[in-house]
Design a protein around this motif. Structure first.
Motif, PDB file in Angstrom:
ATOM      1  N   ILE C  68      61.412  33.587 122.772  1.00  0.00           N
ATOM      2  CA  ILE C  68      60.008  33.494 123.195  1.00  0.00           C
ATOM      3  C   ILE C  68      59.615  34.744 123.972  1.00  0.00           C
ATOM      4  N   THR C  69      60.494  35.166 124.908  1.00  0.00           N
ATOM      5  CA  THR C  69      60.171  36.322 125.738  1.00  0.00           C
ATOM      6  C   THR C  69      60.043  37.582 124.892  1.00  0.00           C
ATOM      7  N   VAL C  70      60.984  37.774 123.975  1.00  0.00           N
ATOM      8  CA  VAL C  70      60.954  38.997 123.161  1.00  0.00           C
ATOM      9  C   VAL C  70      59.714  39.043 122.282  1.00  0.00           C
ATOM     10  N   ILE C  71      59.435  37.918 121.621  1.00  0.00           N
ATOM     11  CA  ILE C  71      58.256  37.904 120.740  1.00  0.00           C
ATOM     12  C   ILE C  71      56.987  38.133 121.557  1.00  0.00           C
ATOM     13  N   THR C  72      56.914  37.423 122.694  1.00  0.00           N
ATOM     14  CA  THR C  72      55.746  37.590 123.558  1.00  0.00           C
ATOM     15  C   THR C  72      55.594  39.053 123.963  1.00  0.00           C
ATOM     16  N   PHE C  73      56.725  39.667 124.332  1.00  0.00           N
ATOM     17  CA  PHE C  73      56.694  41.057 124.780  1.00  0.00           C
ATOM     18  C   PHE C  73      56.227  41.978 123.654  1.00  0.00           C
ATOM     19  N   LEU C  74      56.780  41.745 122.440  1.00  0.00           N
ATOM     20  CA  LEU C  74      56.432  42.613 121.314  1.00  0.00           C
ATOM     21  C   LEU C  74      54.946  42.522 120.975  1.00  0.00           C
ATOM     22  N   ILE C  75      54.367  41.364 121.222  1.00  0.00           N
ATOM     23  CA  ILE C  75      52.924  41.243 120.989  1.00  0.00           C
ATOM     24  C   ILE C  75      52.143  41.794 122.179  1.00  0.00           C
ATOM     25  N   TYR C  77      52.885  44.020 124.707  1.00  0.00           N
ATOM     26  CA  TYR C  77      52.847  45.431 125.113  1.00  0.00           C
ATOM     27  C   TYR C  77      51.820  46.241 124.314  1.00  0.00           C
ATOM     28  N   PRO C  78      51.889  46.177 122.962  1.00  0.00           N
ATOM     29  CA  PRO C  78      50.875  46.929 122.214  1.00  0.00           C
ATOM     30  C   PRO C  78      49.465  46.449 122.529  1.00  0.00           C
ATOM     31  N   THR C  79      49.321  45.136 122.697  1.00  0.00           N
ATOM     32  CA  THR C  79      47.988  44.613 123.010  1.00  0.00           C
ATOM     33  C   THR C  79      47.483  45.201 124.327  1.00  0.00           C
ATOM     34  N   ALA C  80      48.352  45.171 125.344  1.00  0.00           N
ATOM     35  CA  ALA C  80      47.955  45.712 126.645  1.00  0.00           C
ATOM     36  C   ALA C  80      47.618  47.191 126.512  1.00  0.00           C
ATOM     37  N   TYR C  81      48.428  47.890 125.717  1.00  0.00           N
ATOM     38  CA  TYR C  81      48.200  49.323 125.538  1.00  0.00           C
ATOM     39  C   TYR C  81      46.845  49.568 124.887  1.00  0.00           C
ATOM     40  N   LEU C  82      46.564  48.795 123.821  1.00  0.00           N
ATOM     41  CA  LEU C  82      45.277  48.947 123.153  1.00  0.00           C
ATOM     42  C   LEU C  82      44.131  48.592 124.099  1.00  0.00           C
ATOM     43  N   LEU C  83      44.360  47.568 124.914  1.00  0.00           N
ATOM     44  CA  LEU C  83      43.318  47.137 125.852  1.00  0.00           C
ATOM     45  C   LEU C  83      42.909  48.275 126.778  1.00  0.00           C
ATOM     46  N   THR C  84      43.915  49.039 127.261  1.00  0.00           N
ATOM     47  CA  THR C  84      43.577  50.119 128.196  1.00  0.00           C
ATOM     48  C   THR C  84      42.775  51.201 127.500  1.00  0.00           C
ATOM     49  N   LYS C  85      42.843  51.216 126.158  1.00  0.00           N
ATOM     50  CA  LYS C  85      42.112  52.256 125.423  1.00  0.00           C
ATOM     51  C   LYS C  85      40.693  51.830 125.059  1.00  0.00           C
ATOM     52  N   VAL C 145      53.887  27.964 119.878  1.00  0.00           N
ATOM     53  CA  VAL C 145      52.991  27.527 120.954  1.00  0.00           C
ATOM     54  C   VAL C 145      53.397  28.177 122.283  1.00  0.00           C
ATOM     55  N   SER C 146      54.716  28.279 122.530  1.00  0.00           N
ATOM     56  CA  SER C 146      55.161  28.892 123.788  1.00  0.00           C
ATOM     57  C   SER C 146      54.702  30.336 123.863  1.00  0.00           C
ATOM     58  N   VAL C 147      54.888  31.057 122.764  1.00  0.00           N
ATOM     59  CA  VAL C 147      54.464  32.455 122.747  1.00  0.00           C
ATOM     60  C   VAL C 147      52.967  32.539 123.035  1.00  0.00           C
ATOM     61  N   TYR C 148      52.218  31.670 122.364  1.00  0.00           N
ATOM     62  CA  TYR C 148      50.767  31.655 122.583  1.00  0.00           C
ATOM     63  C   TYR C 148      50.436  31.451 124.064  1.00  0.00           C
ATOM     64  N   ILE C 149      51.178  30.532 124.682  1.00  0.00           N
ATOM     65  CA  ILE C 149      50.892  30.212 126.076  1.00  0.00           C
ATOM     66  C   ILE C 149      51.269  31.363 127.007  1.00  0.00           C
ATOM     67  N   PHE C 150      52.389  32.037 126.713  1.00  0.00           N
ATOM     68  CA  PHE C 150      52.871  33.044 127.662  1.00  0.00           C
ATOM     69  C   PHE C 150      52.230  34.423 127.487  1.00  0.00           C
ATOM     70  N   ILE C 151      51.591  34.653 126.352  1.00  0.00           N
ATOM     71  CA  ILE C 151      51.033  35.991 126.107  1.00  0.00           C
ATOM     72  C   ILE C 151      50.141  36.509 127.250  1.00  0.00           C
ATOM     73  N   PRO C 152      49.168  35.721 127.734  1.00  0.00           N
ATOM     74  CA  PRO C 152      48.335  36.254 128.816  1.00  0.00           C
ATOM     75  C   PRO C 152      49.145  36.634 130.061  1.00  0.00           C
ATOM     76  N   PHE C 153      50.169  35.831 130.353  1.00  0.00           N
ATOM     77  CA  PHE C 153      50.962  36.102 131.564  1.00  0.00           C
ATOM     78  C   PHE C 153      51.776  37.376 131.406  1.00  0.00           C
ATOM     79  N   MET C 154      52.152  37.692 130.175  1.00  0.00           N
ATOM     80  CA  MET C 154      52.887  38.926 129.934  1.00  0.00           C
ATOM     81  C   MET C 154      51.937  40.126 129.911  1.00  0.00           C
ATOM     82  N   ILE C 155      50.765  39.920 129.318  1.00  0.00           N
ATOM     83  CA  ILE C 155      49.823  41.040 129.193  1.00  0.00           C
ATOM     84  C   ILE C 155      49.353  41.531 130.558  1.00  0.00           C
ATOM     85  N   LEU C 156      49.069  40.597 131.446  1.00  0.00           N
ATOM     86  CA  LEU C 156      48.435  40.969 132.711  1.00  0.00           C
ATOM     87  C   LEU C 156      49.223  42.013 133.505  1.00  0.00           C
TER      88      LEU C 156
END
Lengths: 232, 373, 267
Positions: C68-75, C77-85, C145-156
């Motif tokens: 769950i952590t790895v998948i969440t992270f892989l989604i 990090y790029p999302t956060a990176y794109l967000l800053t752009k 579902v877990s990945v979906y739930i944790f994504i915001p907490f990882m992105i922030l």
């Protein structure tokens, strides 16, 4: 997902005809309000205690202890509180739920209030004392007004934490007393029902409302923080 | 204790934990109605003195007397002293009026009286009509005035100012210097002003205390301190100076850079090693033949009012000259100066010894400009 | 004097809270782990924990949490990176954060509908011709579902560290001859590692202790440490064993926090 046959208030009506459900909603609200109120008071006192700690080490130790409940998984909090209440002879029900909610909301309030205290220039307190204020005056006329945005934010955070909590409540709720999230869980375990849909929508709206209020409070805080006295 | 004195430090020492003391056995007396400045580099202990007077900290040793009463343990809120803080410490949740009224409200003064007093205090600092402004709407200079009004409205016997001008820009700072001095004259109460800015201290004070390493190095009127610095630190800290080593051959004759010069100082042992101070503005540029010193111009900066010319003599001593005339870099020039420009400092002399020595000159009346209180 | 008294008085209530609700519960967990189901003092729970059944359960819980952590992270990090752009980054961030405000139960409940036999997911599968599948109550649905739930907490936290990054550092790296990729893994990633670490912290530990999701979504196909604790406390009523698992969960948590300890570095 379901055959849609037009909007209907039927499920809401059903929801509120169900007195048991009404009681649960009321319980949830009462627990949330009371726990937010008490945790705000104790959290504010806690933040002051940490702020006033003389030694750096004491400060850090208090902060670490404060954060234990924030980083702990809910299951552990729930399980350990269950043991605690059983040993202390607190009957599982309203009081055990309320006490747990107060307990796990206090550290959030501390974290909301403490930055405001840190932001406050220590010369403000010196100035108040210089102008003749005693400790009580300093607290009520200077410190509390200054940190009030943090106190409000803490209150709303505590409110959302309480409304949001399922895991801890699930452990300490016992029979006979239930909150909305526990009720949704037990209904959901039995399968989809339109009753929960209505309930969910309700909970969702309440959370959204709180979030919006919280958002406005932080917005005001940010504006207010630019108001501090200019420093070199 | 005489009537004029308002505050007295008797052998006050302040230390935090096991660190070396911030204030080391300091004694002094301040008189009523004067403008005092505590001057020194940051960390010298000047702010500690202020906090001791205000009552924010207590001395580790020694006694503090205020109006003939020992006040070592009197809390800040019971003292007849008010402070203007470096960051002004205005309460951001209160408007101008409420900030100024704070002290009066604490004392439960009647409403109508508060209104009148606050208005009066605000007009004293030229802020009429600003009563209901929020603090965030005020500029730095206006905040400064509010802070002063908040202090004076309580009619304290003494006002403490902790580097209050340091956050202002140069122009406003100069303006406020005039205003503060004027305010002190009008109010007639004692001001104790803390600063690290020597120009500010010289411009405003009746009396300056130069402080370094937790000790008072020298106290006196601005002219005394400027003209007769007691040691290298004071000479260096106040104004710019050329300091060279030399020795006192006999009374009124001093030797430095290998030459003998006549001077106004006496009372030294024969051939006692001393330090010589000559202020850059006392040096005048002439031809090498006419000059009493021969130096080579190394570099030159235009400072607006004057040129600051940096020269070296053949022994590699640096000589700073302030001159309205331009010099040519790399050229040999001569420097001339009067015998009064030479100031001789005895090594390791305390302030009392220094004062006593200067008094012997005054007794003889041979130089009128020595004036020691 | 009166100030000291009142200060102690209000500090006291807080210290009381620390003792009763922070220190005491942990001690009680440790204490209870030393008693078997009959209430006798013994180390039997610890012996039991090191049997194949519990070790396998712990390992599988670890495996899922890791996945769950790895998948969440892989989604994330790029999302956060794109967000800053993006232009209105605060707005997009808010949009991504909003789901994290909604009660976890409601999200789980929504997925019950989506993944159910007659849910949206199955209708979609039918359309693309894959036929009806059992999605709910599988480990896939749990991880999803877990990945979906944790994504915001990882992105922030990742977004925050990327956002704090001084853009001239990147220019400097490029100026010194680094390619875009080199600049990323030599400059950007090392400087945002603290954000990544806190992202891992807020994902991995909760993923180990989830119990409501395993019940609702995974249908007991997945047993995490959290599920096991809940099971022991509320179903089997073996508080001793539950406490023992909790002790290990706490130890793992401390170890993980220690490993991902973030040290502030000046830039």
């Amino acid at each position: 997902m379901f055959d849609f046959k037009g909007f209907s208030m039927q499920w809401y009506r059903e929801l509120f005809h169900d007195t048991r459900m009404l009681i649960i909603v009321l319980n949830t609200i009462i627990v949330a309000l009371l726990s937010a109120l008490f945790s705000t008071i104790f959290g504010m006192l806690g933040a002051l205690a940490i702020y006033n700690a003389k030694k750096r080490q004491t400060k850090n130790m208090l902060l670490s202890l404060n954060n234990v409940l924030i980083v702990s998984p809910d299951v552990i909090i729930g399980a350990s509180f269950l043991i605690l209440f059983t040993i202390a002879g607190v009957k599982l029900g309203f009081y055990s739920v309320l006490l747990s909610h107060i307990a796990f909301s206090i550290p959030i309030v501390v974290l909301m209030v403490l930055p405001k205290l840190m932001e406050m220039s220590p010369s403000l307190i010196d100035a108040a004392r210089d102008l003749g204020a005693n400790s009580w005056d300093v607290l009520t006329k200077v410190i509390i007004p200054f940190i009030s945005p943090g106190i409000f934010a803490g209150f709303f955070m505590a409110l959302t934490y309480s409304l949001d909590d399922f895991s801890v409540t699930f452990f300490v709720t016992g029979n006979g007393f239930s909150t909305l999230s526990v009720e949704i869980y037990s209904l959901a375990r039995r399968g989809i029902s339109l009753n929960i849909n209505a309930l969910s929508a309700l909970l969702f709206l309440v959370t959204l409302l709180l979030v919006v209020i919280y958002h406005f409070i932080t917005l005001r805080n940010n504006k207010a923080s630019g108001l501090g006295v200019q420093k070199r | 204790m005489n009537v004029a004195s308002i505050i007295q430090f008797k052998n006050v020492t302040k230390r935090f934990g096991n660190n070396p003391p911030v204030l080391d056995n300091v004694s002094f007396t301040l008189e009523r109605g004067k403008f005092y400045t505590l001057l020194g580099p940051s960390g010298c202990g000047k702010t500690t003195i202020l906090r001791l007077i205000a009552g924010f900290t207590e001395p580790s040793e020694g006694e503090i007397w205020f109006n003939g009463q020992k006040i070592n343990h009197l809390p800040a809120n019971k003292r007849q002293v008010n402070t203007v803080f470096q960051d002004y410490a205005l309460f951001p949740h209160l408007n101008v009026f409420e900030n100024v009224a704070f002290g009066l409200r604490i004392k439960k003064v009647k409403k109508t009286e508060i209104e009148a007093k606050v208005k009066q205090a605000l007009s004293f600092v030229n802020l009429d009509g600003y009563e209901y402004r929020e603090i965030r709407e005020m500029s730095g200079g206006q905040r400064q005035r509010v802070a002063i009004a908040r202090a004076i409205v309580n009619k304290p016997e003494m006002i403490l100012l902790d580097e209050p001008l340091s956050a202002l820009d140069l122009k406003l700072r100069t303006e406020m210097q005039y205003e503060l001095r004027e305010l002190q004259r009008r109010l007639g109460i004692t001001f104790v002003f803390v600063t690290h800015d020597q120009e500010e201290a010289l411009a405003m004070s009746d009396e300056i205390f130069v402080i370094n390493n937790g000790k008072i190095q020298q106290s006196g009127t601005p002219t005394d301190i400027y003209d007769e610095p007691i040691n290298r630190f004071v000479a260096d800290f106040i104004g710019e100076s050329n300091i060279v080593e030399g020795k006192m051959v006999e009374d009124y004759l001093v030797e430095f850079v290998g030459k003998k010069f006549e001077c106004d100082d006496k009372g030294f042992n024969a051939n006692e090693p001393v330090e010589i101070v000559i202020r850059p503005e006392d040096l005048e540029i002439t031809t090498p033949e006419l000059g009493r010193l021969q130096v080579r111009v190394d570099s030159q900066l235009f400072r607006g009012v004057h040129y600051e010319i940096c020269c070296y003599d053949k022994d590699d001593n640096e000589w700073l000259v302030h001159s309205t005339k331009k010099a040519k870099v790399g050229k040999e020039i001569g420097l001339s100066f009067d015998r009064e420009a030479i100031h001789v400092m005895r090594l390791g002399e305390t302030e009392e010894e220094f004062d006593r020595r200067l008094e012997t000159y005054a007794d003889k009346g041979d130089s009128a400009q020595w004036k020691v209180n | 004097m009166e100030s000291k008294l009142s200060r102690n008085l209000y500090s006291f209530s807080y210290f009381l809270w620390i003792v009763i609700f922070v220190i005491l519960p942990i001690l009680l967990i440790v204490y209870y782990s030393l008693f078997d189901i009959e209430g006798n003092f013994s180390f039997v729970n610890y012996q039991k924990f090191f049997t194949a059944v519990y070790l396998k359960m712990t390992l599988s819980s670890f495996w899922y949490a890791f996945l769950i952590t790895v998948i969440t992270f892989l989604i994330a990090y790029p999302t956060a990176y794109l967000l800053t752009k993006t232009k209105h980054k605060q707005f997009w961030l808010l949009l991504i954060i909003v789901p994290s405000w909604i009660n976890l139960l409601l999200k789980a409940y929504a997925f019950l509908g989506i993944f159910g036999t007659y849910g949206v997911a199955n209708s979609f599968l039918k359309i693309i011709g894959m036929g009806e599948q059992q999605i709910l109550f599988t480990d896939f649905s749990f991880v999803f579902v877990s990945v979906y739930i944790f994504i915001p907490f990882m992105i922030l936290p990742i977004f925050n560290s990327l956002n704090e990054l001084n853009p001239t550092l990147l220019d400097a790296a490029r100026d010194l001859g680094a390619s875009a990729w080199t600049a990323f893994y030599r400059v950007i990633f090392p400087l945002t590692i603290d954000g990544v670490k806190s992202g891992w912290q807020v994902t991995f530990i909760p993923a180990l202790s989830l119990f409501m999701l395993t019940r609702l979504i995974a249908g007991n196909k997945v047993i995490t440490l959290g599920t096991a604790i809940e099971q022991q406390f509320l179903v089997t009523q073996d508080w001793g064993m539950g406490s023992t698992i909790a002790v290990f969960l706490i130890l793992i948590m401390i170890l993980f926090m220690f490993l991902t300890n973030t040290r502030k570095r000046g830039v």
